[in-house]
Scaffold this motif. Sequence first.
Motif, PDB file in Angstrom:
ATOM      1  N   THR A   6      13.681  -5.852 -41.138  1.00  0.00           N
ATOM      2  CA  THR A   6      14.031  -6.629 -39.945  1.00  0.00           C
ATOM      3  C   THR A   6      12.777  -7.143 -39.243  1.00  0.00           C
ATOM      4  O   THR A   6      12.541  -6.876 -38.066  1.00  0.00           O
ATOM      5  N   SER A   7      11.997  -7.909 -39.964  1.00  0.00           N
ATOM      6  CA  SER A   7      10.741  -8.422 -39.405  1.00  0.00           C
ATOM      7  C   SER A   7      10.978  -9.351 -38.228  1.00  0.00           C
ATOM      8  O   SER A   7      10.138  -9.445 -37.325  1.00  0.00           O
ATOM      9  N   VAL A   8      12.095 -10.065 -38.205  1.00  0.00           N
ATOM     10  CA  VAL A   8      12.416 -10.945 -37.081  1.00  0.00           C
ATOM     11  C   VAL A   8      13.315 -10.241 -36.068  1.00  0.00           C
ATOM     12  O   VAL A   8      13.875 -10.876 -35.170  1.00  0.00           O
ATOM     13  N   GLY A   9      13.442  -8.927 -36.191  1.00  0.00           N
ATOM     14  CA  GLY A   9      14.326  -8.155 -35.337  1.00  0.00           C
ATOM     15  C   GLY A   9      15.662  -7.933 -36.020  1.00  0.00           C
ATOM     16  O   GLY A   9      16.042  -8.660 -36.940  1.00  0.00           O
ATOM     17  N   ALA A  10      16.385  -6.913 -35.549  1.00  0.00           N
ATOM     18  CA  ALA A  10      17.636  -6.521 -36.208  1.00  0.00           C
ATOM     19  C   ALA A  10      18.826  -7.390 -35.826  1.00  0.00           C
ATOM     20  O   ALA A  10      19.902  -7.238 -36.414  1.00  0.00           O
ATOM     21  N   ALA A  11      18.648  -8.278 -34.857  1.00  0.00           N
ATOM     22  CA  ALA A  11      19.761  -9.150 -34.466  1.00  0.00           C
ATOM     23  C   ALA A  11      19.224 -10.446 -33.871  1.00  0.00           C
ATOM     24  O   ALA A  11      19.554 -10.824 -32.750  1.00  0.00           O
ATOM     25  N   ALA A  39      21.045  -3.142 -31.841  1.00  0.00           N
ATOM     26  CA  ALA A  39      19.585  -3.223 -31.939  1.00  0.00           C
ATOM     27  C   ALA A  39      19.137  -4.655 -31.750  1.00  0.00           C
ATOM     28  O   ALA A  39      19.919  -5.607 -31.871  1.00  0.00           O
ATOM     29  N   GLY A  40      17.843  -4.805 -31.509  1.00  0.00           N
ATOM     30  CA  GLY A  40      17.260  -6.140 -31.396  1.00  0.00           C
ATOM     31  C   GLY A  40      15.845  -6.057 -30.882  1.00  0.00           C
ATOM     32  O   GLY A  40      15.479  -5.094 -30.184  1.00  0.00           O
ATOM     33  N   GLY A  41      15.022  -7.055 -31.218  1.00  0.00           N
ATOM     34  CA  GLY A  41      13.616  -7.009 -30.835  1.00  0.00           C
ATOM     35  C   GLY A  41      12.957  -5.805 -31.462  1.00  0.00           C
ATOM     36  O   GLY A  41      13.016  -5.610 -32.676  1.00  0.00           O
ATOM     37  N   GLY A  42      12.361  -4.946 -30.646  1.00  0.00           N
ATOM     38  CA  GLY A  42      11.726  -3.733 -31.148  1.00  0.00           C
ATOM     39  C   GLY A  42      12.480  -2.471 -30.785  1.00  0.00           C
ATOM     40  O   GLY A  42      11.904  -1.378 -30.819  1.00  0.00           O
ATOM     41  N   ILE A  43      13.770  -2.599 -30.435  1.00  0.00           N
ATOM     42  CA  ILE A  43      14.552  -1.465 -29.939  1.00  0.00           C
ATOM     43  C   ILE A  43      15.784  -1.216 -30.795  1.00  0.00           C
ATOM     44  O   ILE A  43      16.490  -2.159 -31.187  1.00  0.00           O
ATOM     45  N   LEU A  44      16.051   0.076 -31.054  1.00  0.00           N
ATOM     46  CA  LEU A  44      17.309   0.535 -31.635  1.00  0.00           C
ATOM     47  C   LEU A  44      18.025   1.347 -30.557  1.00  0.00           C
ATOM     48  O   LEU A  44      17.449   2.287 -29.997  1.00  0.00           O
ATOM     49  N   ALA A  96      16.100 -11.820 -45.919  1.00  0.00           N
ATOM     50  CA  ALA A  96      17.347 -12.227 -45.273  1.00  0.00           C
ATOM     51  C   ALA A  96      17.633 -11.420 -44.008  1.00  0.00           C
ATOM     52  O   ALA A  96      18.781 -11.344 -43.566  1.00  0.00           O
ATOM     53  N   GLY A  97      16.610 -10.810 -43.426  1.00  0.00           N
ATOM     54  CA  GLY A  97      16.755 -10.182 -42.133  1.00  0.00           C
ATOM     55  C   GLY A  97      17.725  -9.027 -42.078  1.00  0.00           C
ATOM     56  O   GLY A  97      18.262  -8.718 -41.010  1.00  0.00           O
ATOM     57  N   GLY A  98      17.977  -8.375 -43.199  1.00  0.00           N
ATOM     58  CA  GLY A  98      18.874  -7.235 -43.225  1.00  0.00           C
ATOM     59  C   GLY A  98      20.065  -7.423 -44.137  1.00  0.00           C
ATOM     60  O   GLY A  98      20.761  -6.455 -44.473  1.00  0.00           O
ATOM     61  N   LEU A  99      20.338  -8.637 -44.559  1.00  0.00           N
ATOM     62  CA  LEU A  99      21.392  -8.862 -45.539  1.00  0.00           C
ATOM     63  C   LEU A  99      20.788  -8.748 -46.940  1.00  0.00           C
ATOM     64  O   LEU A  99      19.619  -9.085 -47.142  1.00  0.00           O
ATOM     65  N   PRO A 100      21.566  -8.274 -47.909  1.00  0.00           N
ATOM     66  CA  PRO A 100      21.003  -8.034 -49.249  1.00  0.00           C
ATOM     67  C   PRO A 100      20.743  -9.335 -50.006  1.00  0.00           C
ATOM     68  O   PRO A 100      21.666 -10.042 -50.402  1.00  0.00           O
ATOM     69  N   LEU A 101      19.454  -9.611 -50.195  1.00  0.00           N
ATOM     70  CA  LEU A 101      19.047 -10.811 -50.932  1.00  0.00           C
ATOM     71  C   LEU A 101      17.650 -10.571 -51.481  1.00  0.00           C
ATOM     72  O   LEU A 101      16.785 -10.032 -50.787  1.00  0.00           O
ATOM     73  N   LEU A 142       3.359   2.391 -40.408  1.00  0.00           N
ATOM     74  CA  LEU A 142       3.883   1.644 -39.271  1.00  0.00           C
ATOM     75  C   LEU A 142       4.273   0.251 -39.729  1.00  0.00           C
ATOM     76  O   LEU A 142       3.451  -0.491 -40.273  1.00  0.00           O
ATOM     77  N   LEU A 143       5.537  -0.092 -39.492  1.00  0.00           N
ATOM     78  CA  LEU A 143       6.086  -1.383 -39.897  1.00  0.00           C
ATOM     79  C   LEU A 143       6.908  -1.974 -38.743  1.00  0.00           C
ATOM     80  O   LEU A 143       8.115  -2.180 -38.857  1.00  0.00           O
ATOM     81  N   PRO A 144       6.296  -2.237 -37.610  1.00  0.00           N
ATOM     82  CA  PRO A 144       7.078  -2.733 -36.472  1.00  0.00           C
ATOM     83  C   PRO A 144       7.637  -4.130 -36.747  1.00  0.00           C
ATOM     84  O   PRO A 144       7.058  -4.902 -37.509  1.00  0.00           O
ATOM     85  N   PRO A 145       8.763  -4.463 -36.131  1.00  0.00           N
ATOM     86  CA  PRO A 145       9.211  -5.853 -36.212  1.00  0.00           C
ATOM     87  C   PRO A 145       8.106  -6.779 -35.716  1.00  0.00           C
ATOM     88  O   PRO A 145       7.384  -6.439 -34.764  1.00  0.00           O
TER      89      PRO A 145
END
Length: 445
Positions: free
Chosen positions: A68-73, A45-50, A291-296, A418-421
């Motif tokens: 993943t507000s900054v994208g998933a990767a 994934a990345g940007g707005g795509i899975l 933390a962009g997807g990491l648990p914090l 709706l919660l888009p990146p």
Amino acid sequence: MTLPEQRRILKTAIPGPRSVALQEQRTAELAGGLGVTLPVFVDHAGGGILVDVDGNHLVDLASGIAVTSVGAAHPEVARRVADQVERFTHTCFLVTEYEGFVQVAAALNRLTPGDHDKRTALFTTGAEAVENAIKIARTYTGRDAVVVLGHAYHGRTLLTMSMTAKNVPYKQGFGPFAPEIHRVPSPYPFRWPGGPAAAAEEALGQLREVITTQIGAENVAAIVVEPIQGEGGFIVPPPGYLAGVADFAREHGIVFVADEIQTGLARTGDLFACEHEGVVPDIITTAKALAGGLPLSAVTGRAEIMDAVGAGGLGGTYAGNPVACAAALAVLEVIERDGLVERARHIESIVRPRLEALQAEGSPIGEVRGRGAMLAMEFVRPGTLEPAPDLAKAVSDDCHAQGVVTLVCGTFGNVIRLLPPLVIDDDLLEDALTVLEQAVRRTYA
């Protein structure tokens, strides 16, 4: 890995054959209590795509529930994480320390509302942050009672589940619940009996009455409020309500806690949602996008409140994990450097007009609400306030079949959120909205 192509591509039905096979394995191996919104397995994934394991490109309007507000990767997040993993993955900050923990705390002390002296403690999950905010408030005040709102969601642990309003699926069968949790009505403008214009004043009056006559203000440690209620249905409080609660809390020596786990870190078009009304909380909790997807997660608050707990009273084995801290430092840098607060406002300028245009006569959409890139539609039987959860589910399922990931929420299960990146391309967002519009129109064609 390079960013996946930023367009919707359907190579198979949704879910595809590989996802179906993996779902069968999941059913055989996993506890049944673990639900799923869309039974597809993601490969990258990345940007707005899975991109799923069948090669379908799905438009992400969920961001892993505002994570993943900054994208998933995001490349910078991935680089910082890789660098930290090569150095070490864990020591436990309570045993031997590392700089990243302190740097994240310093950033949150700087970025959260208010120019007062602050302290921060890091944890792992949003529920853990809320629990520790309560521990801190109780220690500071010497009081036990906690006040929360109707339609609130604060987590799934015993204490936070007790604070959460909705029974199914979050509380059913899991009692008895934690004591000294008291609930006051939420100012839900769309459903307020006296009408939206009266919601703030009347809800504040009820909060004051319950606290002063039923609980005793001198017994209340904290009032915990989501500046926009998340799982409850993206309920935006009417103007003046949050400030009124904060003023009442201050008057009675009660700690005002803003639960910004879903709303925080640029999601609503300000860095924190309470800033929309200039409200400065005593304590603020963050997690999800941190933390962009990491648990914090984190609890940030006034220094005198945060320092009330003695050494050893806060912490956890994985609290403030060094890899998650590295990710958070990258996320916070990207949010500031790339203007993601402004980007959230831009997303609203695209999305809100298209959603509001669907509120024609005969439409099942009773209200469009939210702020920034945190927007929602509430579905009702046309011309009434009767919740229509079946219609919300049908629209969401239709979107899923067309390769657009949406989420249903709300106390009545009748809200599509709706919660888009925040990094989603405009063209991709417009395409997803077209799919959503078509799905809505099919419900009342």
